[in-house]
Design an enzyme around this catalytic site. Sequence first.
Site: not given
Length: 288
Positions: A53, A97, A120
């Site tokens: 990422k 995460q 997200d």
Amino acid sequence: MSAELIDGKKVAERIREDLKKEVDELKSRGINPGLAVVLVGENPASKKYVASKEKTCGEIGINSFGYKLPDTTTQKELLDLIDKLNADPKINGILVQLPLPKGLNEKEVMDRISPAKDVDGFGPDALGKLVLDEPGFIPCTPHGAMKMLEAYNINPAGKHAVVVGRSVIVGKPLALLLLRKNATVTICHSKTPNLKEECLKADILCVAVGRAKMITGDMVKQGAAVIDIGINVTPEGKIVGDVDFDAAKERAGYITPVPGGAGPMTIAMLMYNTVLAARMQAGMKVEI
């Protein structure tokens, strides 16, 4: 005749190129998109995802802010960090995460992220907007699946789509997105009787259950588009999907490989959401 391969890497590459141009244009207006990535603990898979990422942020021109915390981090310390990031104007998106180490409450952490920075798309605000067909953050993996269908001119309108898996992260939002595109949608899960029968009705079959090769070739309708979102590691260390690829490709019209299908798309759509967050926070108009 073998199915046409849906190349997620290629589609993701095109999306990243478009985003790079958009970021350059935003920077010319003094808007610098920024993504905070929070990693707690030493999970090897999580470390790999985070590195990927951060690398993609660099390629597109998004400012990446990494926060690597030890697995001894307390719930309060993590929530305090989220509060700090929520208040920081340099940060447009916050990604924590998952999974978090044992002892930390994931739901409480995710709910603490400001809806304006929930790139997200897992929070109640983002999911509520998805249900209401309002502009907002779409969870990255299902959004990536839809972009792959679009890239290969597979129009869900009037088709029967079957989604195997009902998670809040993939299955439910993907079903809503297919519905938004006028598909007739069936959601299957572990309690569905006659799963094979249901799958055989699918013009578009999307699978996200996390069980290696659960969908066998004889469960795929002739000519169907198969989107395999599962990522599983076999005892031999090979990465495979939820669909038995070799058998399914002999019947499907289109199929995604694993790896190289949904994975690269998820990261591309995270970047898309970060740029969208920067636009929204700058008061720019966005469309659904």
